[in-house]
Design a protein around this motif. Structure first.
Motif, PDB file in Angstrom:
ATOM      1  N   TYR A 141       0.839  -1.203   0.000  1.00 43.77           N
ATOM      2  CA  TYR A 141       0.000   0.000   0.000  1.00 43.77           C
ATOM      3  C   TYR A 141       0.873   1.250   0.000  1.00 43.77           C
ATOM      4  O   TYR A 141       0.598   2.220  -0.723  1.00 43.77           O
ATOM      5  CB  TYR A 141      -0.904  -0.026   1.223  1.00 43.77           C
ATOM      6  N   LEU A 142       1.923   1.222   0.813  1.00 46.55           N
ATOM      7  CA  LEU A 142       2.827   2.372   0.870  1.00 46.55           C
ATOM      8  C   LEU A 142       3.456   2.639  -0.491  1.00 46.55           C
ATOM      9  O   LEU A 142       3.577   3.802  -0.909  1.00 46.55           O
ATOM     10  CB  LEU A 142       3.918   2.124   1.907  1.00 46.55           C
ATOM     11  N   LEU A 143       3.869   1.593  -1.200  1.00 44.29           N
ATOM     12  CA  LEU A 143       4.491   1.787  -2.505  1.00 44.29           C
ATOM     13  C   LEU A 143       3.513   2.358  -3.520  1.00 44.29           C
ATOM     14  O   LEU A 143       3.852   3.287  -4.260  1.00 44.29           O
ATOM     15  CB  LEU A 143       5.039   0.450  -3.019  1.00 44.29           C
ATOM     16  N   LEU A 144       2.300   1.830  -3.556  1.00 49.57           N
ATOM     17  CA  LEU A 144       1.355   2.246  -4.590  1.00 49.57           C
ATOM     18  C   LEU A 144       0.634   3.548  -4.257  1.00 49.57           C
ATOM     19  O   LEU A 144       0.349   4.344  -5.156  1.00 49.57           O
ATOM     20  CB  LEU A 144       0.318   1.141  -4.823  1.00 49.57           C
ATOM     21  N   PHE A 145       0.353   3.780  -2.976  1.00 45.00           N
ATOM     22  CA  PHE A 145      -0.486   4.925  -2.604  1.00 45.00           C
ATOM     23  C   PHE A 145       0.126   5.714  -1.449  1.00 45.00           C
ATOM     24  O   PHE A 145      -0.478   5.850  -0.376  1.00 45.00           O
ATOM     25  CB  PHE A 145      -1.888   4.448  -2.213  1.00 45.00           C
ATOM     26  N   PRO A 146       1.314   6.266  -1.629  1.00 46.59           N
ATOM     27  CA  PRO A 146       1.991   6.913  -0.490  1.00 46.59           C
ATOM     28  C   PRO A 146       1.269   8.137   0.051  1.00 46.59           C
ATOM     29  O   PRO A 146       1.456   8.491   1.224  1.00 46.59           O
ATOM     30  CB  PRO A 146       3.357   7.292  -1.075  1.00 46.59           C
ATOM     31  N   LYS A 147       0.457   8.798  -0.757  1.00 46.22           N
ATOM     32  CA  LYS A 147      -0.204  10.022  -0.304  1.00 46.22           C
ATOM     33  C   LYS A 147      -1.689   9.821  -0.021  1.00 46.22           C
ATOM     34  O   LYS A 147      -2.412  10.785   0.199  1.00 46.22           O
ATOM     35  CB  LYS A 147      -0.023  11.137  -1.332  1.00 46.22           C
ATOM     36  N   TRP A 212       4.495  -1.977  -9.810  1.00 43.39           N
ATOM     37  CA  TRP A 212       4.525  -0.506  -9.818  1.00 43.39           C
ATOM     38  C   TRP A 212       5.251   0.019 -11.055  1.00 43.39           C
ATOM     39  O   TRP A 212       4.799   0.977 -11.690  1.00 43.39           O
ATOM     40  CB  TRP A 212       5.205  -0.039  -8.530  1.00 43.39           C
ATOM     41  N   LEU A 213       6.352  -0.623 -11.425  1.00 43.37           N
ATOM     42  CA  LEU A 213       7.100  -0.193 -12.610  1.00 43.37           C
ATOM     43  C   LEU A 213       6.295  -0.415 -13.884  1.00 43.37           C
ATOM     44  O   LEU A 213       6.328   0.418 -14.805  1.00 43.37           O
ATOM     45  CB  LEU A 213       8.437  -0.936 -12.687  1.00 43.37           C
ATOM     46  N   ARG A 214       5.574  -1.534 -13.957  1.00 39.76           N
ATOM     47  CA  ARG A 214       4.739  -1.782 -15.138  1.00 39.76           C
ATOM     48  C   ARG A 214       3.641  -0.735 -15.257  1.00 39.76           C
ATOM     49  O   ARG A 214       3.201  -0.417 -16.372  1.00 39.76           O
ATOM     50  CB  ARG A 214       4.129  -3.183 -15.075  1.00 39.76           C
ATOM     51  N   ARG A 215       3.200  -0.211 -14.127  1.00 39.71           N
ATOM     52  CA  ARG A 215       2.187   0.848 -14.148  1.00 39.71           C
ATOM     53  C   ARG A 215       2.784   2.221 -14.459  1.00 39.71           C
ATOM     54  O   ARG A 215       2.048   3.203 -14.533  1.00 39.71           O
ATOM     55  CB  ARG A 215       1.467   0.897 -12.800  1.00 39.71           C
ATOM     56  N   GLY A 216       4.094   2.284 -14.592  1.00 42.44           N
ATOM     57  CA  GLY A 216       4.731   3.548 -14.937  1.00 42.44           C
ATOM     58  C   GLY A 216       5.630   4.108 -13.862  1.00 42.44           C
ATOM     59  O   GLY A 216       6.218   5.174 -14.047  1.00 42.44           O
ATOM     60  N   GLY A 226      -0.334   9.987  -6.023  1.00 41.90           N
ATOM     61  CA  GLY A 226      -0.077   9.020  -4.966  1.00 41.90           C
ATOM     62  C   GLY A 226      -1.310   8.476  -4.284  1.00 41.90           C
ATOM     63  O   GLY A 226      -1.206   7.810  -3.259  1.00 41.90           O
ATOM     64  N   HIS A 227      -2.502   8.739  -4.844  1.00 43.76           N
ATOM     65  CA  HIS A 227      -3.748   8.212  -4.302  1.00 43.76           C
ATOM     66  C   HIS A 227      -4.254   7.067  -5.186  1.00 43.76           C
ATOM     67  O   HIS A 227      -3.838   6.941  -6.334  1.00 43.76           O
ATOM     68  CB  HIS A 227      -4.829   9.299  -4.253  1.00 43.76           C
ATOM     69  N   PRO A 228      -5.156   6.236  -4.697  1.00 42.12           N
ATOM     70  CA  PRO A 228      -5.821   5.284  -5.581  1.00 42.12           C
ATOM     71  C   PRO A 228      -6.542   6.023  -6.704  1.00 42.12           C
ATOM     72  O   PRO A 228      -6.952   7.179  -6.532  1.00 42.12           O
ATOM     73  CB  PRO A 228      -6.804   4.556  -4.653  1.00 42.12           C
ATOM     74  N   PRO A 229      -6.700   5.381  -7.877  1.00 44.96           N
ATOM     75  CA  PRO A 229      -7.215   6.081  -9.059  1.00 44.96           C
ATOM     76  C   PRO A 229      -8.722   6.265  -9.053  1.00 44.96           C
ATOM     77  O   PRO A 229      -9.425   5.872  -9.984  1.00 44.96           O
ATOM     78  CB  PRO A 229      -6.763   5.162 -10.201  1.00 44.96           C
ATOM     79  N   HIS A 230      -9.253   6.829  -7.982  1.00 42.43           N
ATOM     80  CA  HIS A 230     -10.668   7.174  -7.921  1.00 42.43           C
ATOM     81  C   HIS A 230     -10.832   8.228  -6.835  1.00 42.43           C
ATOM     82  O   HIS A 230      -9.938   8.421  -6.006  1.00 42.43           O
ATOM     83  CB  HIS A 230     -11.533   5.942  -7.634  1.00 42.43           C
ATOM     84  N   PRO A 231     -11.932   8.941  -6.807  1.00 40.30           N
ATOM     85  CA  PRO A 231     -12.090  10.019  -5.819  1.00 40.30           C
ATOM     86  C   PRO A 231     -12.038   9.507  -4.385  1.00 40.30           C
ATOM     87  O   PRO A 231     -12.471   8.402  -4.081  1.00 40.30           O
ATOM     88  CB  PRO A 231     -13.475  10.591  -6.152  1.00 40.30           C
ATOM     89  N   ASP A 232     -11.488  10.343  -3.506  1.00 42.80           N
ATOM     90  CA  ASP A 232     -11.453  10.017  -2.076  1.00 42.80           C
ATOM     91  C   ASP A 232     -12.864  10.006  -1.502  1.00 42.80           C
ATOM     92  O   ASP A 232     -13.751  10.741  -1.961  1.00 42.80           O
ATOM     93  CB  ASP A 232     -10.637  11.057  -1.306  1.00 42.80           C
ATOM     94  N   ALA A 233     -13.069   9.198  -0.501  1.00 43.34           N
ATOM     95  CA  ALA A 233     -14.299   9.272   0.279  1.00 43.34           C
ATOM     96  C   ALA A 233     -14.246  10.522   1.156  1.00 43.34           C
ATOM     97  O   ALA A 233     -13.182  10.920   1.614  1.00 43.34           O
ATOM     98  CB  ALA A 233     -14.453   8.029   1.143  1.00 43.34           C
ATOM     99  N   LYS A 234     -15.380  11.134   1.357  1.00 45.64           N
ATOM    100  CA  LYS A 234     -15.463  12.322   2.204  1.00 45.64           C
ATOM    101  C   LYS A 234     -16.166  11.959   3.506  1.00 45.64           C
ATOM    102  O   LYS A 234     -17.275  11.441   3.504  1.00 45.64           O
ATOM    103  CB  LYS A 234     -16.234  13.438   1.490  1.00 45.64           C
ATOM    104  N   TYR A 235     -15.501  12.226   4.612  1.00 43.73           N
ATOM    105  CA  TYR A 235     -16.075  11.928   5.923  1.00 43.73           C
ATOM    106  C   TYR A 235     -16.347  13.234   6.648  1.00 43.73           C
ATOM    107  O   TYR A 235     -15.621  14.221   6.495  1.00 43.73           O
ATOM    108  CB  TYR A 235     -15.121  11.076   6.755  1.00 43.73           C
TER     109      TYR A 235
END
Length: 247
Positions: A141-147, A212-216, A226-235
């Motif tokens: 998770y840290l590698l793919l979505f650090p932010k 991760w490298l294959r994804r660019g 650095g986020h998953p490729p969809h909108p964040d949930a709002k709480y």
């Protein structure tokens, strides 16, 4: 300080994550009576299914590398592990796919065991828990979505507060604690397999580098910052009340 949720719900149903949650809980319930009523039978149970570094070093009971990651020593041990799996597992399963995620999870759990074995190969102490496999999920998770945003709750004795922080801060601190505690446990002794946690985390991070490298690589981060490729949930803001100090 511990996480309670992230802001990144998966886009498809995480069937494998749910199945792992169910398997860990049901297996724990199946032998829980031994922990309260039958200590002798519990010892025999650990001997059959828990991972002992000394046995793996001798090439025996290799099946325990897998079976041990579905066992837990108590309710809090189980609850903590399942919380972390629930928070971080769905996003990795969303990216990897169901079967690859399951293989990734199991591989991280086995490699985490070897982290503990390398630290103390002659230890006869039984090791149990999904912590190593889940640490691998956290490393990936840290590698793919650090932010990605993660809500953590901080308990200050007299009040509670929820803070949203970047995943790299929360997961980086968690890894630093494992390394520190692993070193101090080697000196003072302890009952937690910190080197399994650290080994699983590193394994998860490294295993996903080719993905991760294959994804660019860095381009993958730049696409979504650095986020998953969809909108964040709002709480909504935290409604946990502050408990005033008594005078």
């Amino acid at each position: 300080m511990f996480p309670i949720r992230d802001h990144n719900p998966s886009e498809r149903t995480p069937y494998v994550t749910y199945a792992l949650l169910a398997a860990n809980i049901l297996i724990f319930l199946s032998y829980w009576p031994l922990q309260t009523n039958n200590p002798n039978d519990l010892g025999a149970f650990w001997d059959a299914w828990a991972m002992r570094p000394v046995e793996i070093s001798q090439g025996i009971d290799l099946h325990t590398l897998v079976t041990s990651m579905f066992l837990h020593g108590g309710w809090m041990h189980l609850a903590g592990n399942m919380l972390f799996l629930y928070i971080f597992g769905d996003n990795l399963e969303d990216q990897l796919g169901h079967v690859p995620f399951l293989l990734f999870y199991l591989a991280c759990g086995v490699l985490a065991d070897f982290g503990q074995i390398l630290a103390d190969p002659n230890s006869p102490i039984p090791n149990v828990g999904a912590s190593g496999a889940i640490a691998g999920v956290m490393g990936g998770y840290l590698l793919l979505f650090p932010k990605a945003k993660v809500d953590i709750i901080i308990i200050f004795i007299v009040f509670f507060k929820i803070f949203p922080i970047p995943a790299w801060v929360m997961l980086g601190l968690w890894m630093a604690f494992q390394l520190f505690n692993g070193i101090t446990a080697d000196i003072a002794g302890g009952g937690v397999a910190y080197w399994a946690h650290a080994g699983g985390f590193i394994a998860g991070f490294v295993i996903l580098i080719p993905f991760w490298l294959r994804r660019g690589g860095q381009a993958f981060w730049q696409q979504t910052e650095g986020h998953p490729p969809h909108p964040d949930a709002k709480y909504s803001p935290s409604t946990i009340p502050v408990i005033p100090r008594r005078k």
